[in-house]
Design an enzyme around this catalytic site. Structure first.
Site, PDB file in Angstrom:
ATOM      1  N   SER A   1      -2.910  -1.044   9.367  1.00 25.72           N
ATOM      2  CA  SER A   1      -4.029  -1.040  10.324  1.00 25.72           C
ATOM      3  C   SER A   1      -5.209  -1.849   9.790  1.00 25.72           C
ATOM      4  O   SER A   1      -6.191  -2.056  10.503  1.00 25.72           O
ATOM      5  CB  SER A   1      -4.474   0.402  10.598  1.00 25.72           C
ATOM      6  OG  SER A   1      -4.845   1.018   9.362  1.00 25.72           O
TER       7      SER A   1
ATOM      8  N   LEU B   1       2.545  -3.801  14.892  1.00 27.29           N
ATOM      9  CA  LEU B   1       2.875  -3.294  16.229  1.00 27.29           C
ATOM     10  C   LEU B   1       1.648  -3.353  17.131  1.00 27.29           C
ATOM     11  O   LEU B   1       1.707  -3.836  18.260  1.00 27.29           O
ATOM     12  CB  LEU B   1       3.376  -1.851  16.111  1.00 27.29           C
ATOM     13  CG  LEU B   1       4.034  -1.247  17.364  1.00 27.29           C
ATOM     14  CD1 LEU B   1       5.208  -2.094  17.815  1.00 27.29           C
ATOM     15  CD2 LEU B   1       4.506   0.180  17.076  1.00 27.29           C
TER      16      LEU B   1
ATOM     17  N   CYS C   1       0.271  12.288 -16.053  1.00 25.75           N
ATOM     18  CA  CYS C   1      -0.220  13.500 -16.721  1.00 25.75           C
ATOM     19  C   CYS C   1      -1.737  13.427 -16.863  1.00 25.75           C
ATOM     20  O   CYS C   1      -2.271  12.508 -17.492  1.00 25.75           O
ATOM     21  CB  CYS C   1       0.411  13.639 -18.113  1.00 25.75           C
ATOM     22  SG  CYS C   1      -0.202  15.113 -18.987  1.00 25.75           S
TER      23      CYS C   1
ATOM     24  N   ASP D   1       6.307   4.655  -1.113  1.00 25.96           N
ATOM     25  CA  ASP D   1       7.767   4.815  -1.122  1.00 25.96           C
ATOM     26  C   ASP D   1       8.385   3.652  -1.895  1.00 25.96           C
ATOM     27  O   ASP D   1       7.705   2.687  -2.227  1.00 25.96           O
ATOM     28  CB  ASP D   1       8.307   4.870   0.331  1.00 25.96           C
ATOM     29  CG  ASP D   1       8.086   3.568   1.105  1.00 25.96           C
ATOM     30  OD1 ASP D   1       7.422   3.592   2.160  1.00 25.96           O
ATOM     31  OD2 ASP D   1       8.583   2.507   0.646  1.00 25.96           O
TER      32      ASP D   1
ATOM     33  N   HIS E   1      -1.347   1.340  -4.398  1.00 26.17           N
ATOM     34  CA  HIS E   1      -1.773   2.739  -4.220  1.00 26.17           C
ATOM     35  C   HIS E   1      -0.885   3.707  -4.987  1.00 26.17           C
ATOM     36  O   HIS E   1      -0.920   4.907  -4.727  1.00 26.17           O
ATOM     37  CB  HIS E   1      -1.779   3.116  -2.723  1.00 26.17           C
ATOM     38  CG  HIS E   1      -2.842   2.407  -1.946  1.00 26.17           C
ATOM     39  ND1 HIS E   1      -2.876   2.404  -0.580  1.00 26.17           N
ATOM     40  CD2 HIS E   1      -3.906   1.658  -2.339  1.00 26.17           C
ATOM     41  CE1 HIS E   1      -3.922   1.699  -0.164  1.00 26.17           C
ATOM     42  NE2 HIS E   1      -4.551   1.230  -1.217  1.00 26.17           N
TER      43      HIS E   1
ATOM     44  N   GLN F   1       0.847  -1.202   0.000  1.00 22.31           N
ATOM     45  CA  GLN F   1       0.000   0.000   0.000  1.00 22.31           C
ATOM     46  C   GLN F   1       0.881   1.249   0.000  1.00 22.31           C
ATOM     47  O   GLN F   1       0.370   2.352  -0.155  1.00 22.31           O
ATOM     48  CB  GLN F   1      -0.904   0.016   1.234  1.00 22.31           C
ATOM     49  CG  GLN F   1      -1.838  -1.182   1.328  1.00 22.31           C
ATOM     50  CD  GLN F   1      -2.591  -1.201   2.645  1.00 22.31           C
ATOM     51  OE1 GLN F   1      -3.659  -0.601   2.796  1.00 22.31           O
ATOM     52  NE2 GLN F   1      -2.007  -1.865   3.635  1.00 22.31           N
TER      53      GLN F   1
ATOM     54  N   GLY G   1       2.503  -4.469   9.039  1.00 26.28           N
ATOM     55  CA  GLY G   1       2.531  -3.028   9.262  1.00 26.28           C
ATOM     56  C   GLY G   1       1.390  -2.262   8.634  1.00 26.28           C
ATOM     57  O   GLY G   1       1.590  -1.210   8.026  1.00 26.28           O
TER      58      GLY G   1
HETATM   59  N1  APR Z   1       6.379  -2.232  13.065  1.00 25.36           N
HETATM   60  C1  APR Z   1       5.220  -2.886  12.736  1.00 25.36           C
HETATM   61  N2  APR Z   1       4.025  -2.263  12.626  1.00 25.36           N
HETATM   62  C2  APR Z   1       4.012  -0.928  12.850  1.00 25.36           C
HETATM   63  C3  APR Z   1       5.170  -0.192  13.195  1.00 25.36           C
HETATM   64  C4  APR Z   1       6.386  -0.907  13.293  1.00 25.36           C
HETATM   65  N3  APR Z   1       7.538  -0.288  13.615  1.00 25.36           N
HETATM   66  N4  APR Z   1       4.811   1.112  13.356  1.00 25.36           N
HETATM   67  C5  APR Z   1       3.485   1.178  13.125  1.00 25.36           C
HETATM   68  N5  APR Z   1       2.998  -0.044  12.834  1.00 25.36           N
HETATM   69  C6  APR Z   1       1.625  -0.416  12.501  1.00 25.36           C
HETATM   70  C7  APR Z   1       0.591   0.295  13.349  1.00 25.36           C
HETATM   71  O1  APR Z   1       0.302  -0.474  14.499  1.00 25.36           O
HETATM   72  C8  APR Z   1      -0.600   0.392  12.399  1.00 25.36           C
HETATM   73  O2  APR Z   1      -1.486  -0.698  12.575  1.00 25.36           O
HETATM   74  O3  APR Z   1       1.396  -0.002  11.174  1.00 25.36           O
HETATM   75  C9  APR Z   1       0.014   0.309  10.999  1.00 25.36           C
HETATM   76  C10 APR Z   1      -0.082   1.602  10.228  1.00 25.36           C
HETATM   77  O4  APR Z   1      -1.435   1.826   9.942  1.00 25.36           O
HETATM   78  P1  APR Z   1      -1.844   3.092   9.050  1.00 25.36           P
HETATM   79  O5  APR Z   1      -1.165   4.302   9.568  1.00 25.36           O
HETATM   80  O6  APR Z   1      -3.348   3.074   8.935  1.00 25.36           O
HETATM   81  O7  APR Z   1      -1.201   2.807   7.625  1.00 25.36           O
HETATM   82  P2  APR Z   1      -1.737   1.814   6.511  1.00 25.36           P
HETATM   83  O8  APR Z   1      -2.450   0.656   7.118  1.00 25.36           O
HETATM   84  O9  APR Z   1      -0.607   1.516   5.604  1.00 25.36           O
HETATM   85  O10 APR Z   1      -2.811   2.716   5.714  1.00 25.36           O
HETATM   86  C11 APR Z   1      -3.426   2.124   4.600  1.00 25.36           C
HETATM   87  O11 APR Z   1      -4.578   4.191   4.160  1.00 25.36           O
HETATM   88  O12 APR Z   1      -4.748   6.462   3.953  1.00 25.36           O
HETATM   89  C12 APR Z   1      -4.520   5.293   3.258  1.00 25.36           C
HETATM   90  O13 APR Z   1      -3.354   5.283   1.235  1.00 25.36           O
HETATM   91  C13 APR Z   1      -3.164   5.278   2.605  1.00 25.36           C
HETATM   92  O14 APR Z   1      -1.911   3.302   2.001  1.00 25.36           O
HETATM   93  C14 APR Z   1      -2.544   3.974   3.081  1.00 25.36           C
HETATM   94  C15 APR Z   1      -3.746   3.198   3.601  1.00 25.36           C
END
Ligand code: APR
Length: 240
Positions: free
Chosen positions: A180, A205, A120, A97, A112, A94, A178
Site C-alpha cells: 500500500s 491490486l 533473544c 514470510d 522488517h 517488507q 503488492g
Molecule cells: N496482488 C497484488 N496486490 C495485492 C493483492 C494481489 N493479489 N492483494 C492485495 N494487494 C495489494 C493491496 O492493494 C494493498 O495495496 O497489496 C497491498 C497490501 O497493503 P498492506 O496490507 O498495507 O501491506 P503492506 O504494504 O505490505 O504493509 C507494509 O505495514 O504494518 C506494516 O510491517 C507491516 O510490512 C508491513 C507494512
C-alpha cells in the site's frame, strides 16, 4: 552491491498464497491493534498476546506455498545475469514470510525481519526458529527465556537499511509489488530510485492516490501481472 533490478514487495504478493495483508478489508490490522501486537510497548504489556499473534502467522506462513508471482521473480533472478559488475536481481521485502526463498530467490533482504527467526532480548543472539515462542523456550545461546519474534516493530529501526539504500540508489530499474506504500522507509524507495535515474514500476491490486513516483503502473493480481512483467523484462534483456 549495485543490482540491475530491485524488487520491493509487500503483503499483497503473498495474498494469493492465502496469507492476510494488513490494510485490506480482511487485513490483520482490522483484527488487532498495531500498538498491541507490533510494538515494543505492546510486547512489554502482554507478551502472551504478541507470541500468540506471531505463532499463528508463523504456522500460516509455514503451510502456505509460493505463488506464481514469487516463482516468476525467482526465475527472473536465475535468468537475468549479472553484467559488468552489477548483480542481477535483489528482492527487498517488507514481508516476514519466507515464500520468496521457498520459490527459489537467493538475494532477499527482509527489511522488517522474519518469522523464521527468533531474537533473544537478553543476549541479542538470533536463531533460525520454526516453533512457537508462547511456551517461552530458553535461548539456545544464553538459556534465558527471553526470545521474541525477530521482526521490526513500530518505532524500531529497519534491518539492513544502508544496504537497501545503496541498492536502490544504484539500480537500473525498481519494481514495487503488492504494497500500500504507507509505511516508511519502504514507501520512499521508488522516489529515491527515480531521483537516481532508475525506471520505476508499480504492480498492485489497488491504485494509489498518487502514482507520481512511477514511470509505469500495472493494476491487477500479482499472480497474473508479475509473470507477465518478468517475461517482458527477460525478452527486453535478450533483445539487448
Ligand atoms: N496482488 C497484488 N496486490 C495485492 C493483492 C494481489 N493479489 N492483494 C492485495 N494487494 C495489494 C493491496 O492493494 C494493498 O495495496 O497489496 C497491498 C497490501 O497493503 P498492506 O496490507 O498495507 O501491506 P503492506 O504494504 O505490505 O504493509 C507494509 O505495514 O504494518 C506494516 O510491517 C507491516 O510490512 C508491513 C507494512
Amino acid at each position: 552491491m549495485s543490482p540491475r533490478i530491485v524488487v520491493v514487495t509487500g503483503a499483497g504478493i503473498s495474498a494469493e498464497s492465502g496469507l492476510a495483508t494488513f490494510r485490506d478489508a480482511d487485513g490483520l490490522w482490522n483484527e488487532h491493534r498495531v500498538e498491541d501486537v507490533a510494538s515494543p510497548e505492546g510486547f512489554e504489556r502482554d507478551p502472551d498476546l504478541v507470541h500468540a499473534f506471531y505463532d499463528r502467522r508463523r504456522r500460516e506462513a509455514a503451510s502456505a506455498r509460493p505463488n506464481a508471482a514469487h516463482i516468476a521473480l525467482a526465475e527472473l533472478e536465475r535468468q537475468l545475469p549479472a553484467t559488468d559488475g552489477r548483480d542481477g536481481v535483489v528482492i527487498v521485502t517488507q514481508n516476514v514470510d519466507d515464500l520468496h526463498e521457498r520459490a527459489g530467490s537467493r538475494h532477499v533482504i527482509h527489511m522488517h525481519g522474519e518469522l523464521a527467526s527468533a531474537l533473544c532480548a537478553a543476549c541479542d543472539q538470533r536463531h533460525e526458529w520454526h516453533e512457537g515462542l508462547a511456551g517461552r523456550p530458553p535461548c539456545p545461546a544464553c538459556g534465558v527465556r527471553a526470545l521474541r519474534p525477530d521482526v521490526v516493530w513500530f518505532g524500531e529501526p529497519i534491518y539492513r537499511f544502508e544496504e537497501i539504500e545503496l541498492a536502490v540508489s544504484t539500480c537500473e530499474s525498481l519494481v514495487v509489488i503488492g504494497t500500500s506504500g504507507t509505511v516508511w522507509p519502504a514507501a520512499g524507495l521508488a522516489r529515491l530510485a527515480r531521483e537516481r535515474g532508475a525506471r520505476t514500476m508499480l504492480v498492485n491490486l489497488d491504485a494509489y492516490d498518487d502514482h507520481a513516483d512511477f514511470d509505469e503502473v500495472r493494476l491487477g493480481h500479482a499472480t497474473v501481472a508479475v509473470p507477465q512483467l518478468v517475461r517482458e523484462l527477460l525478452d527486453a534483456d535478450a533483445a539487448g
